[in-house]
Design a protein around this motif. Structure first.
Motif, mmCIF file in Angstrom:
data_model
loop_
_atom_site.group_PDB
_atom_site.id
_atom_site.type_symbol
_atom_site.label_atom_id
_atom_site.label_comp_id
_atom_site.label_asym_id
_atom_site.label_seq_id
_atom_site.Cartn_x
_atom_site.Cartn_y
_atom_site.Cartn_z
ATOM 1 N N LYS A 41 2.114 10.432 -0.322
ATOM 2 C CA LYS A 41 1.483 9.242 -0.296
ATOM 3 C C LYS A 41 0.442 9.053 -1.623
ATOM 4 O O LYS A 41 0.267 8.088 -2.033
ATOM 5 C CB LYS A 41 1.191 8.555 0.816
ATOM 6 C CG LYS A 41 2.305 8.774 1.885
ATOM 7 C CD LYS A 41 1.558 8.051 3.295
ATOM 8 C CE LYS A 41 2.741 8.246 4.372
ATOM 9 N NZ LYS A 41 3.885 7.592 4.016
ATOM 10 N N LEU A 42 -0.138 10.205 -1.975
ATOM 11 C CA LEU A 42 -1.318 10.217 -2.688
ATOM 12 C C LEU A 42 -0.709 9.612 -4.310
ATOM 13 O O LEU A 42 -1.446 8.685 -4.867
ATOM 14 C CB LEU A 42 -2.159 11.327 -3.050
ATOM 15 C CG LEU A 42 -3.353 11.443 -3.623
ATOM 16 C CD1 LEU A 42 -4.329 10.748 -2.751
ATOM 17 C CD2 LEU A 42 -3.751 12.834 -4.217
ATOM 18 N N THR A 67 1.761 7.581 -4.645
ATOM 19 C CA THR A 67 2.084 6.235 -4.348
ATOM 20 C C THR A 67 0.926 5.492 -4.648
ATOM 21 O O THR A 67 0.784 4.375 -5.333
ATOM 22 C CB THR A 67 2.783 6.154 -3.172
ATOM 23 O OG1 THR A 67 3.999 6.895 -3.086
ATOM 24 C CG2 THR A 67 3.321 4.597 -2.891
ATOM 25 N N LEU A 68 -0.025 6.161 -3.842
ATOM 26 C CA LEU A 68 -1.586 5.081 -3.854
ATOM 27 C C LEU A 68 -2.254 5.034 -5.353
ATOM 28 O O LEU A 68 -2.677 4.263 -5.768
ATOM 29 C CB LEU A 68 -2.450 5.740 -2.896
ATOM 30 C CG LEU A 68 -1.986 5.703 -1.423
ATOM 31 C CD1 LEU A 68 -3.026 6.616 -0.515
ATOM 32 C CD2 LEU A 68 -2.339 4.159 -0.856
ATOM 33 N N MET A 124 -8.455 4.573 0.380
ATOM 34 C CA MET A 124 -7.132 4.422 0.903
ATOM 35 C C MET A 124 -6.773 5.822 1.751
ATOM 36 O O MET A 124 -6.221 5.808 2.709
ATOM 37 C CB MET A 124 -6.165 4.479 -0.291
ATOM 38 C CG MET A 124 -6.091 3.000 -0.784
ATOM 39 S SD MET A 124 -5.520 1.736 0.349
ATOM 40 C CE MET A 124 -5.567 0.265 -0.560
ATOM 41 N N LEU A 155 -8.860 5.020 -4.288
ATOM 42 C CA LEU A 155 -8.172 6.235 -3.671
ATOM 43 C C LEU A 155 -8.955 7.145 -2.637
ATOM 44 O O LEU A 155 -8.411 7.238 -1.522
ATOM 45 C CB LEU A 155 -8.039 7.368 -5.063
ATOM 46 C CG LEU A 155 -6.962 8.198 -4.811
ATOM 47 C CD1 LEU A 155 -5.634 7.529 -5.014
ATOM 48 C CD2 LEU A 155 -7.136 9.298 -5.931
ATOM 49 N N SER A 184 -2.687 1.908 -7.418
ATOM 50 C CA SER A 184 -4.131 1.295 -7.679
ATOM 51 C C SER A 184 -4.011 1.042 -9.208
ATOM 52 O O SER A 184 -4.776 0.063 -9.740
ATOM 53 C CB SER A 184 -5.284 2.486 -7.590
ATOM 54 O OG SER A 184 -4.893 3.724 -8.444
ATOM 55 N N MET A 205 -0.635 -1.290 4.566
ATOM 56 C CA MET A 205 -2.039 -0.626 3.545
ATOM 57 C C MET A 205 -1.769 -1.225 2.265
ATOM 58 O O MET A 205 -2.916 -1.446 1.613
ATOM 59 C CB MET A 205 -1.699 0.890 3.242
ATOM 60 C CG MET A 205 -2.161 1.586 4.265
ATOM 61 S SD MET A 205 -2.265 3.484 3.696
ATOM 62 C CE MET A 205 -3.806 3.449 3.201
ATOM 63 N N LYS A 206 -0.573 -1.809 2.062
ATOM 64 C CA LYS A 206 -0.523 -2.627 0.714
ATOM 65 C C LYS A 206 -1.476 -3.712 0.423
ATOM 66 O O LYS A 206 -2.169 -3.969 -0.502
ATOM 67 C CB LYS A 206 0.941 -3.259 0.601
ATOM 68 C CG LYS A 206 1.914 -2.490 -0.084
ATOM 69 C CD LYS A 206 3.369 -2.937 -0.236
ATOM 70 C CE LYS A 206 3.403 -4.151 -0.629
ATOM 71 N NZ LYS A 206 4.570 -4.809 -0.709
ATOM 72 N N ILE A 260 3.972 3.899 1.425
ATOM 73 C CA ILE A 260 2.725 3.938 2.403
ATOM 74 C C ILE A 260 3.215 2.546 3.336
ATOM 75 O O ILE A 260 4.103 1.834 3.098
ATOM 76 C CB ILE A 260 1.497 3.401 1.598
ATOM 77 C CG1 ILE A 260 1.774 2.253 0.825
ATOM 78 C CG2 ILE A 260 1.189 4.715 0.684
ATOM 79 C CD1 ILE A 260 0.596 1.522 0.033
ATOM 80 N N PHE A 268 -4.899 -3.236 -0.857
ATOM 81 C CA PHE A 268 -5.521 -3.601 -2.487
ATOM 82 C C PHE A 268 -5.868 -4.840 -2.915
ATOM 83 O O PHE A 268 -6.416 -5.224 -3.739
ATOM 84 C CB PHE A 268 -4.008 -3.036 -3.244
ATOM 85 C CG PHE A 268 -3.713 -1.641 -3.139
ATOM 86 C CD1 PHE A 268 -2.934 -1.268 -2.091
ATOM 87 C CD2 PHE A 268 -4.133 -0.905 -4.101
ATOM 88 C CE1 PHE A 268 -2.625 0.111 -2.259
ATOM 89 C CE2 PHE A 268 -3.863 0.520 -4.320
ATOM 90 C CZ PHE A 268 -3.203 0.941 -3.219
ATOM 91 N N LEU A 316 -5.669 6.480 5.737
ATOM 92 C CA LEU A 316 -4.389 6.938 6.314
ATOM 93 C C LEU A 316 -4.557 7.352 7.706
ATOM 94 O O LEU A 316 -3.599 7.321 8.340
ATOM 95 C CB LEU A 316 -3.847 8.090 5.410
ATOM 96 C CG LEU A 316 -3.150 7.747 3.989
ATOM 97 C CD1 LEU A 316 -3.116 9.004 3.170
ATOM 98 C CD2 LEU A 316 -1.974 7.077 4.128
#
Ligand code: SDX
Length: 429
Positions: A167-168, A170-171, A137, A134, A175, A117-118, A113, A121, A141
């Motif tokens: 990416k889902l 990874t997200l 996020m 989720l 999380s 975006m990190k 990602i 969190f 995107l």
């Protein structure tokens, strides 16, 4: 002669066309009803209403049949992988070797990602439910890939689909790491989708980690079994949001929110919490079943019952067997599985459940497998979303590519006050 259904309403006799699906199911086409009679149909929760035609998934609730693009779920569960099944659902056929290699390569190359975006969190408390993270996020995107905002732009559709699937995972893993205060583990390009997810979930910088192949195989199976289920609540949500030509990220985020409901995808978390509660209270299976049968208790046997399956959910049968096999292979003895089996046995022989045709659904045993894989309860519905993503995407894409698609806008039956007038404040009682 085309088959029709005769309807008489408001003094008008109407012959409505009957549509027949490829498996022989019949539908009455009421598209002309209001224009010709002034009447609308009323069907709360759409129990008798087809919202669309679709070529993606077929299920027969009476026979316990579930097929993706015509292929039985049992064959896909035994021979396929989640990513191959995702391709089948989205593009309509099993990928040939070149298509498979390109799809898997693209997913690997888009699994990171954006570094900005990190930081999102950091804004969530550790206690934030991962489904809240989720959905936020996934909508976000669209900020990083603005050309995906044009839902009708065919040229960006495939790369947007790749980015979302890649990416889902990874997200989702990030999380989880956020919730336990561990550092994020970046995806690795030498791992396949499920092994990569296990790595991002359970690896730590301090030591090497190799996912157990037995666990990776079980995860592949679970994600395949959750990949699509025709017009369920969350898929219908994706369709109605997407019908406004809403971009894929926002449409999927809406689907994630619908799936979160305890009567839908949230049920897998509810099942394990129910089994835990039974254990803490020291109840027997019979005592709990008696509570469920007492309407005043408000207690449901979570993971049981289904709007469509009035026989066994074919996915539940596969998951139950996979549960047994996995726990034996991993050398795990989980008393929750024993209690689940006792509850199933008690329910299946009880008139309350038999009369209402209540059988175990996909959520009844899945949580026990997730536990065996080391996935915490709060992540169970996230796992459902990870699995269902290809199905949501397939339905959104099918709708976007159908030139006849119109914005979804149901009618209603008004039951409020007839003509009324404003009353000045000093004249009110
Ligand atoms: C999923 O649609 C999909 O395809 C969904 C799904 C997918 O892959 O997308 O399959 C995933 O959501 C599976 C379902 C997960 N939910 C649960 O396990 C929650 C528990 N189940 C129920 O809440 C219920 O069975 C539903 C929501 C699944 C279905 O509800 P319906 O079709 O509206 O049926 P209903 O609530 O009207 O129930 C009919 C009767 C009622 O009793 P009576 O009023 O007739 O006396 O059965 C009873 C209900 O009280 N009942 C239950 C029960 N489920 C229904 N009683 C006890 N325990 C239950 N679990």
């Amino acid at each position: 002669m085309a088959e029709t259904a005769r309807l008489s309403v408001n003094g008008v006799d109407l012959d409505l066309p009957i549509i027949t699906g490829s498996e022989g199911e019949k539908a009455i086409d009421v598209a002309s009803l209001r224009a010709k009679t002034g009447a609308v149909t009323l069907d709360p929760a759409f129990m008798n209403t087809a919202s669309t035609s679709s070529a993606i998934t077929f299920l027969d609730g009476e026979k316990g049949i579930l097929r993706y693009r015509g292929i039985p779920i049992e064959e896909l569960g035994e021979h396929s992988t989640f990513i191959e099944t995702a391709y089948l659902l989205i593009y309509g056929h099993l990928p040939n070797p070149t298509e498979k290699q390109k799809f898997e390569f693209a997913l690997t190359r888009h699994s990171m990602i954006h570094e900005d975006m990190k930081r999102f969190f950091d804004g969530f408390p550790m206690t934030a439910h991962p489904m809240a993270i989720l959905s936020a996020m996934v909508t976000s995107l669209s900020s990083f890939y603005p050309y995906a905002l044009d839902a009708k732009a065919d040229e960006y559709r495939d790369i947007t689909i790749i980015r979302l699937i890649a990416k889902l995972a990874t997200l989702a893993a990030f999380s989880y790491k956020k919730s336990i205060g561990h550092p994020f583990m970046y995806p690795r390009n030498n791992l396949d989708y499920c092994a990569n997810f296990m790595h991002m979930m359970f690896a730590v910088p301090a030591e090497d980690y190799v996912a157990d192949p037995v666990a990776v195989k079980a995860l592949n199976l679970l994600l395949i079994l959750h990949a699509d289920h025709e017009q369920n609540c969350s898929t219908s949500t994706v369709r109605i949001v997407g019908s406004a030509q809403t971009n894929l990220f926002a449409s999927i985020s809406a689907g994630i929110c619908a799936l979160w409901g305890p009567l839908h995808g949230g049920a897998n978390q509810e099942v394990v919490e129910m089994l835990t509660d039974i254990k803490v209270k020291g109840l027997t299976a019979k005592q709990f079943i008696d509570q469920v049968k007492d309407k005043k208790s408000g207690v449901k046997l979570m993971g049981f019952g289904h709007r469509v399956y009035k026989n066994f959910d074919p996915r539940a049968k596969i998951i139950k067997k996979a549960c047994d096999d996995l726990l034996i292979k991993l050398g795990i003895k989980d008393p929750m599985l024993d209690m689940a089996k006792e509850l199933e046995e008690a329910a299946l022989s009880d008139p309350y459940f038999i009369e209402r045709k209540l059988y175990p659904n996909v959520d009844f045993y899945s949580g026990i497998i997730y536990r065996a894989l080391g996935i915490p309860t709060q992540m169970f519905t996230v796992m459902f979303a990870l699995g269902r993503l290809p199905g949501w995407i397939a339905h959104w894409k099918e709708m976007m590519e159908d030139a006849s698609t119109k914005i979804g806008r149901p009618r209603q039956v008004y039951t409020g006050p007839t003509l009324n007038h404003y009353v000045p404040l000093d004249k009110r009682a």
